[in-house]
Design a protein around this motif. Structure first.
Motif, mmCIF file in Angstrom:
data_model
loop_
_atom_site.group_PDB
_atom_site.id
_atom_site.type_symbol
_atom_site.label_atom_id
_atom_site.label_comp_id
_atom_site.label_asym_id
_atom_site.label_seq_id
_atom_site.Cartn_x
_atom_site.Cartn_y
_atom_site.Cartn_z
ATOM 1 N N GLU A 1 0.814 -1.209 0.000
ATOM 2 C CA GLU A 1 0.000 0.000 0.000
ATOM 3 C C GLU A 1 0.853 1.267 0.000
ATOM 4 O O GLU A 1 2.045 1.224 0.286
ATOM 5 C CB GLU A 1 -0.937 0.023 1.213
ATOM 6 C CG GLU A 1 -0.201 0.179 2.526
ATOM 7 C CD GLU A 1 -1.110 0.110 3.734
ATOM 8 O OE1 GLU A 1 -2.343 0.057 3.589
ATOM 9 O OE2 GLU A 1 -0.571 0.117 4.858
ATOM 10 N N GLU B 1 -4.411 0.572 -1.559
ATOM 11 C CA GLU B 1 -3.866 -0.770 -1.387
ATOM 12 C C GLU B 1 -3.609 -1.387 -2.760
ATOM 13 O O GLU B 1 -4.378 -1.182 -3.699
ATOM 14 C CB GLU B 1 -4.831 -1.646 -0.603
ATOM 15 C CG GLU B 1 -4.994 -1.183 0.828
ATOM 16 C CD GLU B 1 -5.928 -2.073 1.619
ATOM 17 O OE1 GLU B 1 -6.412 -3.101 1.098
ATOM 18 O OE2 GLU B 1 -6.176 -1.736 2.785
ATOM 19 N N GLU C 1 -3.162 -4.652 -5.313
ATOM 20 C CA GLU C 1 -3.623 -6.026 -5.549
ATOM 21 C C GLU C 1 -2.429 -6.928 -5.838
ATOM 22 O O GLU C 1 -2.221 -7.926 -5.175
ATOM 23 C CB GLU C 1 -4.594 -6.053 -6.736
ATOM 24 C CG GLU C 1 -5.145 -7.410 -7.054
ATOM 25 C CD GLU C 1 -6.217 -7.842 -6.072
ATOM 26 O OE1 GLU C 1 -6.326 -9.057 -5.840
ATOM 27 O OE2 GLU C 1 -6.924 -6.983 -5.542
ATOM 28 N N LYS D 1 -5.922 -2.500 -5.672
ATOM 29 C CA LYS D 1 -6.910 -3.483 -5.195
ATOM 30 C C LYS D 1 -8.341 -3.008 -5.422
ATOM 31 O O LYS D 1 -9.172 -3.733 -5.957
ATOM 32 C CB LYS D 1 -6.690 -3.769 -3.716
ATOM 33 C CG LYS D 1 -7.572 -4.893 -3.183
ATOM 34 C CD LYS D 1 -7.296 -5.175 -1.726
ATOM 35 C CE LYS D 1 -6.142 -6.139 -1.618
ATOM 36 N NZ LYS D 1 -5.907 -6.606 -0.245
ATOM 37 N N ALA D 2 -8.657 -1.810 -5.004
ATOM 38 C CA ALA D 2 -10.002 -1.242 -5.169
ATOM 39 C C ALA D 2 -9.827 0.127 -5.816
ATOM 40 O O ALA D 2 -9.616 1.116 -5.115
ATOM 41 C CB ALA D 2 -10.706 -1.128 -3.828
ATOM 42 N N GLY E 1 -9.829 3.664 -6.907
ATOM 43 C CA GLY E 1 -10.479 4.812 -6.284
ATOM 44 C C GLY E 1 -9.576 6.010 -6.386
ATOM 45 O O GLY E 1 -8.497 5.952 -6.985
ATOM 46 N N PRO F 1 -10.853 7.195 -11.056
ATOM 47 C CA PRO F 1 -10.245 6.249 -10.119
ATOM 48 C C PRO F 1 -8.848 5.820 -10.565
ATOM 49 O O PRO F 1 -8.597 5.624 -11.751
ATOM 50 C CB PRO F 1 -11.204 5.063 -10.119
ATOM 51 C CG PRO F 1 -12.027 5.199 -11.342
ATOM 52 C CD PRO F 1 -12.011 6.642 -11.734
ATOM 53 N N THR G 1 -6.072 3.177 -11.073
ATOM 54 C CA THR G 1 -6.097 1.741 -11.341
ATOM 55 C C THR G 1 -4.723 1.083 -11.228
ATOM 56 O O THR G 1 -4.626 -0.099 -10.920
ATOM 57 C CB THR G 1 -6.665 1.478 -12.742
ATOM 58 O OG1 THR G 1 -5.931 2.264 -13.692
ATOM 59 C CG2 THR G 1 -8.147 1.845 -12.809
#
Length: 134
Positions: A43, A53, A55, A77-78, A80, A95, A97
């Protein structure tokens, strides 16, 4: 000094899980938007406590201005775009990516992407932030 540089590069390449590095914002952009950060293989934590964070580590090299460099390219990971210092975001309103990080001398470069495909070069980044070790 050379050993430290290679050790730092190994960390950025994700050679092994390790403790987070605390980095000081160097560029005007980093100072105004992210502030100082804490960065590791999992992260990136920003000065205001927000985080992104990762992935996966998806690549260990990257093309910067036509030159292949050792780097860490992470998928987020998510996806945003957290609100950071002064109400700013990493990439406008889109967001985040992917994120890529590499060394340029003693400076840690962090490129941020809002692309659907994994980046292989810096020409599709939406922002670039620079940091140094304290």
């Amino acid at each position: 000094m050379t050993f430290l540089r290679y050790a730092t590069a190994a960390f950025l390449l994700g050679a092994s899980p390790s403790l987070a590095d605390d980095l000081v914002a160097l560029s005007t952009t980093a100072t105004a938007i992210t502030g100082d950060i804490s960065f590791d293989d999992f992260e990136m934590v920003f000065d205001n406590g927000e985080r992104i964070e990762f992935e996966d580590l998806i690549a260990d090299h990257f093309t910067v201005d036509g030159k292949d460099v050792p780097a860490s390219v992470y998928s987020v990971k998510a996806p945003g775009n957290p609100v950071l210092l002064n109400g700013n975001r990493l990439c406008g309103e889109s967001p985040v990516t992917y994120l890529a990080s590499w060394l340029d001398g003693d400076v840690t470069m962090v490129a941020v992407f809002e692309t659907t495909e994994a980046p292989t070069r810096n020409d599709s980044m939406c922002a670039l932030y620079t940091y140094v070790y304290p």
